[in-house]
Design an enzyme around this catalytic site. Sequence first.
Site, PDB file in Angstrom:
ATOM      1  N   HIS A 103       0.838  -1.199   0.000  1.00  0.00           N
ATOM      2  CA  HIS A 103       0.000   0.000   0.000  1.00  0.00           C
ATOM      3  C   HIS A 103       0.884   1.265   0.000  1.00  0.00           C
ATOM      4  CE1 HIS A 103      -3.110   2.883   1.022  1.00  0.00           C
ATOM      5  NE2 HIS A 103      -2.506   3.180   2.149  1.00  0.00           N
TER       6      HIS A 103
ATOM      7  N   HIS B  84       3.335   7.286   5.004  1.00  0.00           N
ATOM      8  CA  HIS B  84       2.161   8.003   5.502  1.00  0.00           C
ATOM      9  C   HIS B  84       1.347   7.290   6.576  1.00  0.00           C
ATOM     10  CE1 HIS B  84      -0.114   5.593   2.522  1.00  0.00           C
ATOM     11  NE2 HIS B  84      -1.156   5.840   3.304  1.00  0.00           N
TER      12      HIS B  84
ATOM     13  N   GLU C  70       0.405   6.484  12.324  1.00  0.00           N
ATOM     14  CA  GLU C  70      -0.852   6.008  12.861  1.00  0.00           C
ATOM     15  C   GLU C  70      -0.839   4.559  13.267  1.00  0.00           C
ATOM     16  OE1 GLU C  70      -4.864   6.908  11.375  1.00  0.00           O
ATOM     17  OE2 GLU C  70      -4.203   8.879  11.951  1.00  0.00           O
ATOM     18  N   ASP C  71      -0.226   3.748  12.458  1.00  0.00           N
ATOM     19  CA  ASP C  71      -0.398   2.308  12.620  1.00  0.00           C
ATOM     20  C   ASP C  71       0.780   1.562  13.240  1.00  0.00           C
ATOM     21  OD1 ASP C  71      -2.762   2.820  11.408  1.00  0.00           O
ATOM     22  OD2 ASP C  71      -2.197   2.081   9.433  1.00  0.00           O
TER      23      ASP C  71
ATOM     24  N   ASP D 220      -3.329   7.873  -1.585  1.00  0.00           N
ATOM     25  CA  ASP D 220      -3.721   6.871  -0.602  1.00  0.00           C
ATOM     26  C   ASP D 220      -5.111   6.320  -0.951  1.00  0.00           C
ATOM     27  OD1 ASP D 220      -3.859   5.560   2.025  1.00  0.00           O
ATOM     28  OD2 ASP D 220      -5.191   7.198   2.612  1.00  0.00           O
TER      29      ASP D 220
ATOM     30  N   ASP E 126     -19.382  11.750 -28.511  1.00  0.00           N
ATOM     31  CA  ASP E 126     -17.932  11.733 -28.327  1.00  0.00           C
ATOM     32  C   ASP E 126     -17.518  10.680 -27.310  1.00  0.00           C
ATOM     33  OD1 ASP E 126     -19.311  13.128 -26.493  1.00  0.00           O
ATOM     34  OD2 ASP E 126     -17.984  14.859 -26.421  1.00  0.00           O
TER      35      ASP E 126
END
Length: 496
Positions: free
Chosen positions: A50, A74, A78-79, A140, A261
Amino acid sequence: MNVYAASNLLKTIKKRRLSIDADIVKLALDYAETAHKGQLRATGEPFINHSIATATTLADMGMDESTVLAGILHDIHEDTLCTLEDIEKNFGKDVARLVEGVSKLGRVKYRGVERYIESLRKMFIAMAEDIRVIMIKFADRIHNLQTLYALPPHKRKRIAMETLEIYAPIANRLGMEKIKSELEDLSFQYAYPEEYAWLQAQTVERYHEAERHLKIIKKQLEKELQHTNVKYLAVEGRGKNLFRLYKKVLQHNRDIGKVHDLIALRIIVETVPQCYTVLGIIHRRWTPIKGRIKDYIAQPKPNGYQSLHTSAFCDHGEIVEFQIRTKEMHEEAEHGIAAHWRYDESDIKRVSKKLAWVEELRKWKEDIKDNEKYLERLKIDVFQNRIFVFTPKGDVIDLPEGATSVDFAYHVHSDIGNKMTGARINGNIASLETSLKSGDVCEIIVDKKRRGPNLDWLSFVKTNTARGHIRNSRRSILSLPSILEFAKKGRFKNKR
Ligand code: MN
């Protein structure tokens, strides 16, 4: 770690010619892999995949080193047990700040009026502080959508709706066409599964046919260009993104035959004069359609978009749209504000001019404590001429300005529109033609025995969806004699 994905990230950096140190990227990958060790995504893959996917999207957008590194890192704050200080020590203050910004934004949810507005506010505050945080959120989100199939159905729907309601409009406002299309197309099938299936079934064959034609026309055009010695960088054909096609089909009362189109040929050249030369070459070879020639180079769209557009009847009578632009225009059209990171100083004025609205929205947040007023102001800018009305359950329905409870009902479901007898707006009974405002909560009162809508509604509804359903359902409940009447008048004859 998925070695192929990791090398693809490095390849993307090279291909986009970003001045990013490959060794630092590898370090960040190792660092993130260790930090996320043992964590799995819902798909069962290691978590690091990820991180790599997010960073690759950022590199493709042409973002700077700090942003790509923050893309890898990123979710770490948090994790995992790693701290921001740790990230700062290893990768510098800029990267640590970006990671902090992404974590602060947290999980934006869209259910319920209060939370919806709060989410938007959070996004704008983060954007005003550092627009790169939003770019990381976009990247993300794209990978989260790509792996959405692994989540339970109710979560899929919520995440997809939230993407369509919050993320895609912001990407659009930032001129990030490529990201916007990806967000919309990835969400479409989960947000509106039946509609998605319907459109797929309708278009599959037409697309195949159109693509076959496109290949031939592409070859012919390339020949012409070589013949006249115009240096072109690329001629590429592409189908309209499916969600945009969906919106267009709705405008045409669900008649795909009216959308001409379906596919476009894009020609990328070096200079502006060459753009006009190519236009001339196309018009000499094929007959252009009146009223479809658009010079967005001399007169750019409000969001800054530049290109020449024309549609022409090609050899077998099929209509093809041509878009002609320079490389710079292409970069800007695809990546919008992100494109400016590539030409720093000289373009910073333009960037900050574009960002002035973000700063303004952030300030409003301080000035306007009243949620309803805030949404009112918001819609003028980001969500131009759109209003957001809530169902009693807190789902958001996006409608054009001036829309009524009848439009609202048909947007929720055609059956609700057909069976509606009244509406409550913010708890009070209101007449059907009352215009809705952003932030209104609208409840539709239905009578299951009702046979269908009232033709008078056609005089005040604002959306084509409502108009189309009202017309159709009236038609289906007409009595036999009146059907014969219609047939006599030739109303059922196919126009083509
Ligand atoms: Mn993430």
